[in-house]
Design a protein around this motif. Structure first.
Motif, PDB file in Angstrom:
ATOM      1  N   VAL A 177       0.375  -0.950  -0.105  1.00 28.37           N
ATOM      2  CA  VAL A 177       0.195   0.232   0.182  1.00 28.37           C
ATOM      3  C   VAL A 177       0.987   1.131  -0.037  1.00 28.37           C
ATOM      4  CG1 VAL A 177      -1.870   1.483   0.979  1.00 28.37           C
ATOM      5  CG2 VAL A 177      -1.634  -1.514   0.696  1.00 28.37           C
ATOM      6  N   GLY A 178       1.851   1.553   0.916  1.00 29.76           N
ATOM      7  CA  GLY A 178       2.894   1.665   0.838  1.00 29.76           C
ATOM      8  C   GLY A 178       3.686   2.444  -0.400  1.00 29.76           C
ATOM      9  N   LYS A 179       3.448   1.834  -1.690  1.00 29.65           N
ATOM     10  CA  LYS A 179       3.718   2.248  -2.807  1.00 29.65           C
ATOM     11  C   LYS A 179       2.544   2.732  -3.994  1.00 29.65           C
ATOM     12  CE  LYS A 179       7.175  -0.798  -3.157  1.00 29.65           C
ATOM     13  NZ  LYS A 179       7.851  -2.204  -4.208  1.00 29.65           N
ATOM     14  N   LYS A 180       1.185   3.058  -3.739  1.00 26.61           N
ATOM     15  CA  LYS A 180      -0.064   3.875  -3.800  1.00 26.61           C
ATOM     16  C   LYS A 180      -0.305   4.606  -3.517  1.00 26.61           C
ATOM     17  CE  LYS A 180      -0.922  -1.083  -5.344  1.00 26.61           C
ATOM     18  NZ  LYS A 180      -0.938  -0.673  -7.076  1.00 26.61           N
ATOM     19  N   ALA A 181      -0.315   5.671  -4.986  1.00 25.34           N
ATOM     20  CA  ALA A 181      -0.704   6.546  -4.533  1.00 25.34           C
ATOM     21  C   ALA A 181      -2.148   7.102  -4.673  1.00 25.34           C
ATOM     22  CB  ALA A 181       0.080   7.766  -5.871  1.00 25.34           C
ATOM     23  N   ASN A 182      -2.734   6.733  -4.937  1.00 23.13           N
ATOM     24  CA  ASN A 182      -4.415   6.339  -4.872  1.00 23.13           C
ATOM     25  C   ASN A 182      -5.310   6.336  -3.913  1.00 23.13           C
ATOM     26  OD1 ASN A 182      -7.617   5.830  -5.101  1.00 23.13           O
ATOM     27  ND2 ASN A 182      -7.149   6.669  -7.465  1.00 23.13           N
ATOM     28  N   ASP A 183      -5.430   8.251  -3.005  1.00 25.32           N
ATOM     29  CA  ASP A 183      -6.431   7.559  -1.480  1.00 25.32           C
ATOM     30  C   ASP A 183      -7.118   6.699  -1.106  1.00 25.32           C
ATOM     31  OD1 ASP A 183      -4.407   9.325  -0.784  1.00 25.32           O
ATOM     32  OD2 ASP A 183      -6.258  11.123  -1.495  1.00 25.32           O
TER      33      ASP A 183
END
Length: 400
Positions: free
Chosen positions: A117-123
């Motif tokens: 999840v830490g690599k995801k940008a979408n909230d």
């Protein structure tokens, strides 16, 4: 085989008449684990709180999560064979650490989830996985990649089902678990893949769309004053081919050029362009943003989701009303039960299909890929086809 169950220890009653709820564990001999729960004999049925207990559902949910942590760890120890080497005292100490949250034998599954999840940008993506994390933490906080097998997935599925979740709701969390395994395989953290023999179930959902007759009725309905804005925005979203609320409410005046709204979809990051038809232009001019926004929603709401929530409620309240009782309480009979802003997208697609508009055109209009991702790279879709399709759908609604 070791097993556990709840036990109300009436030997240690408190002044208020309640006794501690403990977990009875049978291994070589037997022992008890303390919990933070207390109950009276009148409120306890031997395994959970009775319905005459305050917030009994919440209490029982917490109880199940507690004993599930113990039961899952016992199962992990059985599978690894470690439990055969453990005395009662050793097992008790180990399970006590699990309950107290101090067990950290190796990297846990939720650690990999956090990394992913830490690599995801979408909230929105982060929010969905945060919910999955909470479910896993409540079910089996200390599970590892190695511990998650077909049987673990079946127990997790059953636990979510028994908590009242629908099939499609818990399927989201199972798909997220699968996504973490795919990530771990890609990163070469593991070669394990428990989904080879586990199928994620889904059930057909009710179509979330309006017929053309219902859409006309909504468009022309003599709504109450507070509902007019919600109805207009719903129609605007439809005229803009089911545009997502986040994209519409965050759109800037500068995003409009040559009669088109051009923006990057928040969900996919894909560039998108839609022609602003006269019906849509009329509504936009009715609710212009005071600042740089196209519409005035974010002029009065700091979070568009607050407006969207009110909008969905307002839409569902459209319909005949009557006064009943001495106080003349207003009772609403919804003309469009369950309607929400998301219905615009389904409605547009359904009406387009009924007009025999090609699937490829509908897919492009909705921002979907055409065929495989590789195929989409080589196809430059003609926006005129989408414009013509949208005009055809709107004319159909207008009775032309």
């Amino acid at each position: 085989m070791a097993h556990c169950k709840f036990h109300l220890d009436t030997r240690s009653k408190r002044k208020d008449g309640t006794s501690p709820v403990k977990i009875y564990v049978k291994h070589r001999g037997a022992f008890f684990l303390s919990t933070d729960f207390y109950a009276s004999e009148e409120n306890w049925d031997g395994n959970e709180y009775k319905s005459n207990t305050d917030v009994y559902r919440n209490r029982n949910s917490a109880l199940r999560a507690t004993i599930m942590r113990v039961d899952n760890e016992i199962m992990n120890l059985i599978r690894s064979g470690e439990i055969m080497k453990m005395t009662d005292n050793a097992l008790k100490g180990h399970l006590k650490e699990v309950l107290e949250g101090s067990f950290s034998k190796k990297k846990l599954f939720i650690d990999y989830l956090d990394e992913f999840v830490g690599k995801k940008a979408n909230d929105g993506t982060k929010t969905v996985y945060a919910t999955t994390r909470n479910k896993i933490t409540a079910f089996d906080k200390y599970c590892t990649l190695e511990a998650i097998d077909k049987k673990w997935l079946e127990r997790f599925e059953k636990w979510m089902s028994e908590s009242g979740m629908s099939t499609n709701a818990y399927a989201i969390h199972l798909r997220n678990v699968r996504a973490i395994f795919n990530y771990c395989i890609d990163e070469e953290y593991t070669t394990l893949y428990p989904f080879r023999k586990f199928k994620i179930r889904k059930e057909e959902t009710r179509k979330r769309c309006l017929t053309v007759e219902q859409l006309r009725k909504l468009r022309d309905y003599p709504v109450e004053e507070y509902q007019e804005r919600y109805r207009d925005i719903f129609m605007l979203m439809f005229y803009l081919i089911g545009i997502n609320a986040a994209d519409l409410f965050r759109a800037k005046k500068s995003d409009v050029a040559n009669g088109r709204l051009e923006y990057k979809r928040a969900k996919t990051g894909k560039l998108y362009s839609v022609n602003i038809e006269p019906e849509a232009r009329e509504i936009i001019s009715k609710y212009p943003g005071k600042g740089g926004y196209l519409l005035d929603v974010l002029d009065s709401y700091s979070n568009y989701k607050d407006f969207l929530h009110r909008m969905n409620i307002g839409l569902q309240q459209i319909g005949e009303t009557e006064r009943v009782g001495r106080g003349g309480k207003k009772v609403r009979n919804s003309a469009f039960p369950g309607i929400s802003s998301y219905w615009t997208r389904h409605t547009w697609a359904t009406l387009a299909a009924s007009l025999d508009i090609p699937k490829e055109t509908i897919s492009e209009a909705l921002g979907h890929s055409i065929g495989s991702p590789v195929t989409s790279i080589y196809i430059k879709f003609d926006n005129r086809k989408v414009d013509e399709a949208n005009r055809k759908v709107i004319d159909f609604v207008n009775g032309k």
